[in-house]
Design a protein around this motif. Sequence first.
Motif, PDB file in Angstrom:
ATOM      1  N   LEU A 230       0.827  -1.213   0.000  1.00 26.30           N
ATOM      2  CA  LEU A 230       0.000   0.000   0.000  1.00 26.30           C
ATOM      3  C   LEU A 230       0.854   1.254   0.000  1.00 26.30           C
ATOM      4  N   ARG A 231       0.310   2.297  -0.589  1.00 21.65           N
ATOM      5  CA  ARG A 231       0.996   3.591  -0.624  1.00 21.65           C
ATOM      6  C   ARG A 231       0.258   4.578   0.271  1.00 21.65           C
ATOM      7  N   GLU A 232       1.001   5.518   0.775  1.00 21.90           N
ATOM      8  CA  GLU A 232       0.427   6.570   1.614  1.00 21.90           C
ATOM      9  C   GLU A 232      -0.738   7.250   0.874  1.00 21.90           C
ATOM     10  N   ALA A 233      -1.841   7.451   1.572  1.00 17.52           N
ATOM     11  CA  ALA A 233      -3.019   8.197   1.083  1.00 17.52           C
ATOM     12  C   ALA A 233      -3.805   7.482  -0.018  1.00 17.52           C
ATOM     13  N   GLU A 234      -3.498   6.200  -0.280  1.00 19.73           N
ATOM     14  CA  GLU A 234      -4.322   5.467  -1.234  1.00 19.73           C
ATOM     15  C   GLU A 234      -5.716   5.257  -0.636  1.00 19.73           C
ATOM     16  N   LEU A 235      -6.719   5.230  -1.518  1.00 17.08           N
ATOM     17  CA  LEU A 235      -8.080   5.037  -1.019  1.00 17.08           C
ATOM     18  C   LEU A 235      -8.326   3.554  -0.742  1.00 17.08           C
ATOM     19  N   LEU A 236      -8.844   3.254   0.460  1.00 15.66           N
ATOM     20  CA  LEU A 236      -9.091   1.860   0.841  1.00 15.66           C
ATOM     21  C   LEU A 236     -10.545   1.675   1.264  1.00 15.66           C
ATOM     22  N   ILE A 237     -11.077   0.490   0.939  1.00 12.79           N
ATOM     23  CA  ILE A 237     -12.311   0.059   1.603  1.00 12.79           C
ATOM     24  C   ILE A 237     -11.861  -1.045   2.535  1.00 12.79           C
ATOM     25  N   VAL A 238     -12.042  -0.846   3.831  1.00 12.76           N
ATOM     26  CA  VAL A 238     -11.679  -1.889   4.789  1.00 12.76           C
ATOM     27  C   VAL A 238     -12.965  -2.593   5.174  1.00 12.76           C
ATOM     28  N   ASP A 239     -13.090  -3.843   4.735  1.00 11.03           N
ATOM     29  CA  ASP A 239     -14.302  -4.612   5.016  1.00 11.03           C
ATOM     30  C   ASP A 239     -13.996  -5.563   6.175  1.00 11.03           C
ATOM     31  N   GLY A 240     -14.307  -5.116   7.364  1.00 12.41           N
ATOM     32  CA  GLY A 240     -14.020  -5.880   8.584  1.00 12.41           C
ATOM     33  C   GLY A 240     -14.978  -7.047   8.782  1.00 12.41           C
TER      34      GLY A 240
END
Length: 588
Positions: A230-240
């Motif tokens: 991952l790169r700094e400030a990349e957009l993520l969807i964290v599906d917990g």
Amino acid sequence: MNAITEPLQPEHKISFVLHGVAAAPGIAIARAQLVSNATLEVAHYDVAESEVAAEQLRFDNAILAVRTEFETLHERMKGDDAPADFTAFLDVHWMILTDAQLAKEPKRIIAEQRCNAEWAVTQQMNTLVEQFEQFEDAYLRERSHDVVQVVERIVKALMGKPSALPITNLAHASALVAHDLSPADVIHFKETSFAAFVTDAGGATSHTAIVARSLGIPAVVALHNARSLLREAELLIVDGDSGLVIVNPDAHVLAEYELKQQTQVLEKQKLKRLVSTRAITLDGVTVDLNANIELPHDLKGCIEFGADGIGLFRSEFLFLHREDLPTEDEQFEAYKTVAEGMKGQPVTIRTFDLGADKRMPGLGDRPSENPALGLRAIRLCLAEPKLFMTQLRAILRASAFGKVRILIPMIANSHEVRQALAFIERAKVELSTQKIAFDQSVPVGAMIEIPAAVISLPHFAEQLDFMSIGTNDLIQYTLAIDRTDDAVAHMYDSLHPAVLKLVAMAIRSSIKANTPIAVCGEMAGELRLTRLLLGFGLRNFSMHPKQLLTIKQRILTSSIADCEAAAAKVLRTDEPEKISVILAKLNA
Ligand code: PEP
Ligand code: MG
């Protein structure tokens, strides 16, 4: 598109998905904020010749600051309560700090390489660690960790940072991405506002994951190499919920998850109407729903979600966010706050379960190949009588202010039960002699977390007032799966037939002995297991406050007769697939 999802940079980003272990439920859409606190990553820059002396002075000042920190700690440790291990650990760190290899050599590197002090000291750390790792003697090899810890302090002093954890970037929601986080790191999250966290290491019931669940923020662990992908400030969807991290999602995926997120928020709001409803099954059986907490600050959640009491106060967290030991008075204040705050409802305080993944530097921190099998919990307390007595006195004093119960972790045999009870008696005698008030009949219970304890439970029941099954450790010790190891996280299975048989057996034995029993491990908050546990005879569940209402809703729609029939079927089979089918039907 809102402020979070707007691209920070205009260029096209590749979308991909990382699969890990779901550690805390929910969905977060946030920007990655990368941190490293396990290994030191420091800046490297050139220093002009004319600045070398000033850089060396900056280094000397940092050493001085850490020396002062150690002196203060040493002063605080002078009291009778300081465990021998802790002072020994401080002495080792003092020796490392004052040795010329660390106090002087980096200054030579600054001058020779014309580099900044942080870079010089970490260069020297690498050299020393390499030397330590060559030693044949395991004890000396282990000291390389001490070198790293001391250097971390020096670097923090150089950078003027009191803590390794970053400040949340308030401009947009941040998902913290780390290789690993200790439970002590995560406890800091209580004061920050990350939208999610993802780590390469850990398992679903590591204490790091447990604390994340208690914070109610989505978390995915055991991703193995998210930190490097991952790169700094990349957009993520964290599906917990499903253990996924979607990186740079396209507009369709984003819209789908935004909808899911909104639905979850609405469902949570709807559940709020159950706060003051008693958890009673369709056939009229009342179930106690208690809360697990880590710090007095968590009381708020217990009240907000209508807990019937506190089934597990993990008191060792009072230790984890600090460098010295809490005094008797400090502990007393913490326990009293919780006892009073629960207004007569039971407050179960577990004595320190330090060791394994909840390490406090210098305490039970001996080199160990298998820390989960080592000097942990009651074993550590019995080895450190002053530490144990201080805590018992503090708990007993708090028992004058509410309905306090004492819970002993990791009991393996009757001898430990007898020893723990003898300590409690000693603490009571001391307080009586000093005319300090406490509840004479404070109930004492044991955590059932080791298969041996399940088998010995009838003997424990003769001496104790209640039992609480710690399924997190019971699974770890039954299946020989380290609950913190991401390499085996996928094998950690609460539906393993042997685990279910042990849980059922513990509940049955306790009922037979007429001793109340609860489950306070993560299984108590697993929705797919609620009806099965009811079928085993469980009537007392303890979980993170945020899970209480979901579980209550399930209990309100359950019939004990159906649960018992399904539970009997589950116990007859040895095939995990069949168990899943029976549960799916039971929960339909
Ligand atoms: C357990 O082992 O299930 C438990 C509740 O204790 P902890 O998770 O703190 O080890
Ligand atoms: Mg445990």
